[in-house]
Design a protein around this motif. Sequence first.
Motif, short mmCIF file in Angstrom:
data_model
loop_
_atom_site.label_atom_id
_atom_site.label_comp_id
_atom_site.label_asym_id
_atom_site.label_seq_id
_atom_site.Cartn_x
_atom_site.Cartn_y
_atom_site.Cartn_z
N GLY A 31 49.10 26.32 37.00
CA GLY A 31 48.52 27.48 37.70
C GLY A 31 47.15 27.40 37.99
O GLY A 31 46.34 26.58 37.67
N GLN A 32 46.68 28.46 39.08
CA GLN A 32 45.30 28.59 39.43
C GLN A 32 44.89 29.90 38.84
O GLN A 32 45.95 30.83 38.77
N VAL A 33 43.64 30.23 38.65
CA VAL A 33 43.19 31.49 38.44
C VAL A 33 42.02 31.86 38.88
O VAL A 33 41.24 33.04 38.84
N GLY A 34 41.53 31.00 39.90
CA GLY A 34 40.20 30.94 40.60
C GLY A 34 39.69 32.61 40.90
O GLY A 34 38.86 33.28 40.48
N PRO A 35 40.49 33.15 41.95
CA PRO A 35 40.17 34.39 42.50
C PRO A 35 40.32 35.59 41.55
O PRO A 35 39.86 36.68 41.50
N LYS A 36 41.12 35.19 40.38
CA LYS A 36 41.18 36.11 39.26
C LYS A 36 40.07 36.49 38.57
O LYS A 36 39.96 37.69 37.77
N VAL A 37 39.43 35.30 38.32
CA VAL A 37 37.89 35.33 37.29
C VAL A 37 37.00 35.35 38.41
O VAL A 37 35.75 34.90 37.68
N GLY A 38 36.85 35.36 39.44
CA GLY A 38 35.77 35.11 40.51
C GLY A 38 35.25 33.87 40.74
O GLY A 38 34.02 33.44 40.55
N TYR A 84 46.56 32.47 46.00
CA TYR A 84 46.12 33.98 46.31
C TYR A 84 46.86 34.68 45.12
O TYR A 84 46.26 35.67 44.85
N LEU A 85 48.03 34.26 44.71
CA LEU A 85 48.65 35.17 43.50
C LEU A 85 48.27 34.68 42.11
O LEU A 85 48.51 35.59 41.09
N ASN A 86 47.89 33.61 41.91
CA ASN A 86 47.46 32.95 40.55
C ASN A 86 48.64 33.18 39.52
O ASN A 86 48.49 33.72 38.40
N LEU A 87 49.87 32.85 39.87
CA LEU A 87 51.11 32.64 39.07
C LEU A 87 51.00 31.47 38.22
O LEU A 87 50.07 30.47 38.36
N GLN A 88 51.75 31.19 37.31
CA GLN A 88 51.97 30.23 36.47
C GLN A 88 53.42 29.81 36.75
O GLN A 88 54.33 30.46 36.85
N TYR A 89 53.41 28.32 36.73
CA TYR A 89 54.84 27.76 37.27
C TYR A 89 55.37 26.65 36.12
O TYR A 89 54.53 25.98 35.54
N LYS A 137 28.53 27.72 44.68
CA LYS A 137 27.08 27.87 44.16
C LYS A 137 26.49 29.12 44.28
O LYS A 137 26.25 29.74 43.48
N LEU A 138 26.40 29.49 45.64
CA LEU A 138 25.96 30.74 46.08
C LEU A 138 26.83 31.87 45.89
O LEU A 138 26.30 32.84 45.38
N PHE A 139 28.05 31.45 45.57
CA PHE A 139 29.20 32.74 45.20
C PHE A 139 28.88 33.10 43.79
O PHE A 139 29.03 34.17 43.28
N TYR A 140 28.70 32.18 42.84
CA TYR A 140 28.71 32.20 41.60
C TYR A 140 27.15 32.88 41.28
O TYR A 140 27.21 33.61 40.01
N ASP A 141 26.15 33.34 42.27
CA ASP A 141 24.90 33.93 41.94
C ASP A 141 25.44 35.26 42.21
O ASP A 141 24.52 36.05 41.99
N THR A 142 26.28 35.98 42.87
CA THR A 142 26.70 37.18 43.12
C THR A 142 27.22 37.94 42.12
O THR A 142 27.78 37.48 41.09
N GLU A 190 29.54 39.78 42.44
CA GLU A 190 31.16 39.83 42.40
C GLU A 190 31.75 38.95 41.62
O GLU A 190 32.59 39.08 40.87
N SER A 191 31.16 37.75 41.75
CA SER A 191 31.65 36.39 40.78
C SER A 191 31.39 36.66 39.31
O SER A 191 32.27 36.45 38.64
#
Length: 262
Positions: free
Chosen positions: A132-139, A164-169, A234-239, A241-242
Amino acid sequence: MTQKFEDILYEVRGRAAWIIINRPKLYNAFRAQTIEEMISAFKLAADDRNVASVVLTGAGDKAFCTGGDQSAHEGQYDGRGIVGLPIDELQSFIRDIPKPVIARINGFAIGGGNVFATLCDLSIMSDTAKLGQVGPKVGSVDAGWGTALLARHVGDKKAREIWYLNLQYTAEEALEMGLVNKVVPADKLDEAVDEWTEIIGQRSPTAIALAKRSFNADSDNIRGISMLALNAVKLFYDTEESKEGVRAFTEKRAPDFHAFVK
């Protein structure tokens, strides 16, 4: 032959080099040192003419790899590289080493661990493991190989669902979508991996290398996308929001990303 590292294990078994992320208490999450050691291990495997294939896996039976170690940074990874990790260099090694890399998925393959599995040439998965993916769930996001190459494997719609949904498969779901090659019972995982490494060890290494380069050529434009994306990330991690994603994860609460969207 055994090479000593702190965060990983490197072993040569027959004609296969095994690179094992050895942080089971942290579900084999990686920090900067882990990535540096994995790069060194891939260099060893690449330079060893007796090695015909590489097995990438995690120690224990809980996790293959669960991505970046959130305890090793606060909104920023430690170490070198564009985002504090030489992750682009490691991803390139998995892609470019002229030997098949087999993901031995023994447990959770989440986040960056899922990207590693996506990059590997072949994947054999335990029937008890999950992806699964978690990216948008944890910024966070892997807007390169982790997205574009994933879509090559599972199709555009499914790749978007994963991100987009960050489900596990489950393993069977991963097999059905084409993200792994084979699913076996957990107690048969090593046997299945050994069978494939033995077969590859009997094949022409030059023919295999040429085949791998040919496969890679078809999707190598993603490399440029990945490098561009790493600079953006890299720029996003400095915000804020992230950073809210990291704070919420460590505080074990739901994040409020929208409070920081301007």
